[in-house]
Design a protein around this motif. Sequence first.
Motif, PDB file in Angstrom:
ATOM      1  N   ILE A  65       0.954  -1.040  -0.018  1.00 58.11           N
ATOM      2  CA  ILE A  65      -0.020   0.035   0.005  1.00 58.11           C
ATOM      3  C   ILE A  65       0.877   1.376   0.078  1.00 58.11           C
ATOM      4  N   ASP A  66       1.048   1.704  -1.248  1.00 60.81           N
ATOM      5  CA  ASP A  66       2.223   2.903  -1.418  1.00 60.81           C
ATOM      6  C   ASP A  66       1.763   4.254  -0.351  1.00 60.81           C
ATOM      7  N   PHE A  67       0.498   4.544  -0.457  1.00 62.75           N
ATOM      8  CA  PHE A  67       0.101   5.853   0.354  1.00 62.75           C
ATOM      9  C   PHE A  67       0.311   5.721   1.651  1.00 62.75           C
ATOM     10  N   TYR A  68       0.290   4.285   2.039  1.00 60.13           N
ATOM     11  CA  TYR A  68       0.369   4.147   3.657  1.00 60.13           C
ATOM     12  C   TYR A  68       1.689   3.337   4.172  1.00 60.13           C
ATOM     13  N   LYS A  69       2.709   3.499   3.283  1.00 58.48           N
ATOM     14  CA  LYS A  69       4.036   2.706   3.325  1.00 58.48           C
ATOM     15  C   LYS A  69       3.591   1.366   3.863  1.00 58.48           C
ATOM     16  N   PHE A  70       3.065   0.764   3.493  1.00 55.14           N
ATOM     17  CA  PHE A  70       2.838  -0.642   4.204  1.00 55.14           C
ATOM     18  C   PHE A  70       3.116  -1.774   3.004  1.00 55.14           C
ATOM     19  N   SER A  71       3.769  -2.782   3.456  1.00 49.98           N
ATOM     20  CA  SER A  71       4.317  -3.914   2.808  1.00 49.98           C
ATOM     21  C   SER A  71       4.085  -5.113   3.669  1.00 49.98           C
ATOM     22  N   ASP A  72       3.566  -6.187   3.004  1.00 49.78           N
ATOM     23  CA  ASP A  72       3.723  -7.569   3.792  1.00 49.78           C
ATOM     24  C   ASP A  72       3.940  -8.493   2.621  1.00 49.78           C
ATOM     25  N   THR A  73       4.253  -9.679   2.969  1.00 52.53           N
ATOM     26  CA  THR A  73       4.391 -11.037   2.295  1.00 52.53           C
ATOM     27  C   THR A  73       3.265 -11.786   2.585  1.00 52.53           C
ATOM     28  N   ILE A  74       2.539 -12.291   1.230  1.00 58.20           N
ATOM     29  CA  ILE A  74       1.342 -13.313   1.198  1.00 58.20           C
ATOM     30  C   ILE A  74       1.923 -14.694   1.052  1.00 58.20           C
ATOM     31  N   LYS A  75       1.573 -15.479   2.071  1.00 61.53           N
ATOM     32  CA  LYS A  75       2.120 -17.171   2.107  1.00 61.53           C
ATOM     33  C   LYS A  75       0.729 -17.650   1.160  1.00 61.53           C
ATOM     34  N   LEU A  76       1.139 -18.339   0.055  1.00 58.74           N
ATOM     35  CA  LEU A  76       0.150 -19.058  -0.565  1.00 58.74           C
ATOM     36  C   LEU A  76       0.291 -20.580  -0.294  1.00 58.74           C
ATOM     37  N   SER A  77      -0.591 -21.425  -0.347  1.00 57.78           N
ATOM     38  CA  SER A  77      -0.639 -22.677  -0.158  1.00 57.78           C
ATOM     39  C   SER A  77      -0.508 -23.232  -1.502  1.00 57.78           C
ATOM     40  N   LYS A  78       0.014 -24.656  -1.451  1.00 62.99           N
ATOM     41  CA  LYS A  78       0.108 -25.160  -2.820  1.00 62.99           C
ATOM     42  C   LYS A  78      -1.055 -25.529  -3.611  1.00 62.99           C
ATOM     43  N   SER A  79      -2.073 -25.507  -2.962  1.00 58.89           N
ATOM     44  CA  SER A  79      -3.539 -25.749  -3.429  1.00 58.89           C
ATOM     45  C   SER A  79      -3.853 -24.336  -4.102  1.00 58.89           C
ATOM     46  N   GLU A  80      -3.496 -23.308  -3.263  1.00 59.31           N
ATOM     47  CA  GLU A  80      -3.942 -22.089  -4.097  1.00 59.31           C
ATOM     48  C   GLU A  80      -2.932 -21.851  -5.051  1.00 59.31           C
ATOM     49  N   GLU A  81      -1.673 -22.125  -5.141  1.00 60.85           N
ATOM     50  CA  GLU A  81      -0.826 -21.812  -6.227  1.00 60.85           C
ATOM     51  C   GLU A  81      -1.478 -22.681  -7.418  1.00 60.85           C
ATOM     52  N   ASN A  82      -2.183 -23.895  -7.035  1.00 61.05           N
ATOM     53  CA  ASN A  82      -2.632 -24.648  -8.214  1.00 61.05           C
ATOM     54  C   ASN A  82      -3.740 -24.224  -8.929  1.00 61.05           C
ATOM     55  N   GLU A  83      -4.755 -23.401  -7.935  1.00 65.48           N
ATOM     56  CA  GLU A  83      -5.801 -22.796  -8.395  1.00 65.48           C
ATOM     57  C   GLU A  83      -5.509 -21.813  -9.437  1.00 65.48           C
ATOM     58  N   ILE A  84      -4.327 -20.733  -9.000  1.00 67.51           N
ATOM     59  CA  ILE A  84      -3.937 -19.781  -9.857  1.00 67.51           C
ATOM     60  C   ILE A  84      -3.512 -20.143 -10.997  1.00 67.51           C
ATOM     61  N   THR A  85      -2.612 -21.458 -10.975  1.00 63.48           N
ATOM     62  CA  THR A  85      -2.156 -21.836 -12.337  1.00 63.48           C
ATOM     63  C   THR A  85      -3.103 -22.375 -13.113  1.00 63.48           C
ATOM     64  N   SER A  86      -4.315 -22.974 -12.563  1.00 58.94           N
ATOM     65  CA  SER A  86      -5.469 -23.368 -13.448  1.00 58.94           C
ATOM     66  C   SER A  86      -6.141 -22.262 -13.982  1.00 58.94           C
ATOM     67  N   ILE A  87      -6.286 -21.159 -13.260  1.00 62.14           N
ATOM     68  CA  ILE A  87      -6.929 -19.932 -13.769  1.00 62.14           C
ATOM     69  C   ILE A  87      -6.228 -19.412 -15.057  1.00 62.14           C
ATOM     70  N   LEU A  88      -4.750 -19.145 -14.861  1.00 57.97           N
ATOM     71  CA  LEU A  88      -4.258 -18.377 -15.875  1.00 57.97           C
ATOM     72  C   LEU A  88      -4.355 -19.319 -17.084  1.00 57.97           C
ATOM     73  N   PHE A  89      -4.049 -20.658 -17.141  1.00 56.58           N
ATOM     74  CA  PHE A  89      -4.424 -21.292 -18.170  1.00 56.58           C
ATOM     75  C   PHE A  89      -5.732 -21.459 -18.754  1.00 56.58           C
ATOM     76  N   LYS A  90      -6.474 -21.800 -17.895  1.00 58.19           N
ATOM     77  CA  LYS A  90      -7.963 -21.843 -18.612  1.00 58.19           C
ATOM     78  C   LYS A  90      -8.362 -20.658 -19.063  1.00 58.19           C
ATOM     79  N   ASN A  91      -8.203 -19.561 -18.818  1.00 65.41           N
ATOM     80  CA  ASN A  91      -8.527 -18.223 -19.232  1.00 65.41           C
ATOM     81  C   ASN A  91      -7.525 -17.896 -20.389  1.00 65.41           C
ATOM     82  N   PHE A  92      -6.561 -18.715 -20.866  1.00 64.93           N
ATOM     83  CA  PHE A  92      -5.673 -18.368 -21.748  1.00 64.93           C
ATOM     84  C   PHE A  92      -4.897 -17.216 -21.784  1.00 64.93           C
ATOM     85  N   ILE A  93      -4.604 -16.892 -20.455  1.00 60.98           N
ATOM     86  CA  ILE A  93      -3.853 -15.331 -20.354  1.00 60.98           C
ATOM     87  C   ILE A  93      -2.479 -15.614 -20.778  1.00 60.98           C
ATOM     88  N   ASP A  94      -2.031 -16.980 -20.760  1.00 63.48           N
ATOM     89  CA  ASP A  94      -0.486 -17.033 -21.284  1.00 63.48           C
ATOM     90  C   ASP A  94      -0.418 -16.980 -22.703  1.00 63.48           C
TER      91      ASP A  94
END
Length: 179
Positions: free
Chosen positions: A58-87
């Motif tokens: 969040i730039d205006f608030y000078k906030f930064s954090d790291t998001i931890k993604l599970s393996k299943s979330e990574e798999n979902e994001i991968t599926s979404i990327l390829f299912k919608n032909f974004i690649d």
Amino acid sequence: MKKFYIILVITIFLTNCQRKEEGKVIQRKFSSDSLKKYNIKFLHTDYEFELSNRKFKIDFYKFSDTIKLSKSEENEITSILFKNFIDTLKGDYFVSESDKPVIMPSFGDSFYIYHNGVKKSFFIILNGEYKSLDNLNQQEKNILLFRNDLMLVLKKNPDFKRCLDTLKAAKKYDKRVFL
């Protein structure tokens, strides 16, 4: 006359073959490791999130954090990327409802897609209700569905939720002026 029947049979055969190809669903093969080749940088008016390093800012608030993604979330994001032909998208895309006026600056969502560290595409989605996807071409529909599905996955993530809660609390310190 015999030639006419031969040509007719060949034409019917080729026409039927073409119809079968059009109705065919394309099966795309990808693994969960495919996501490692891609970086998605998501820019919202109030924050940005980069998938490769999992940084939420969040730039205006000078906030930064790291998001931890599970393996299943990574798999979902991968599926979404390829299912919608974004690649497969290359270049810049501008998604908006054609019957709505465009107001700049835009308060929509933007995405940079990088493949192996090289910018492959950029798209911006103007805020809109998008009640009917009929007015959008297939690429625009895929971009919109990609954004919606990606946000569903991220909003379920507890780290991402916590960052959005921080954003909500930080809004009272937002001194930005949009002209």
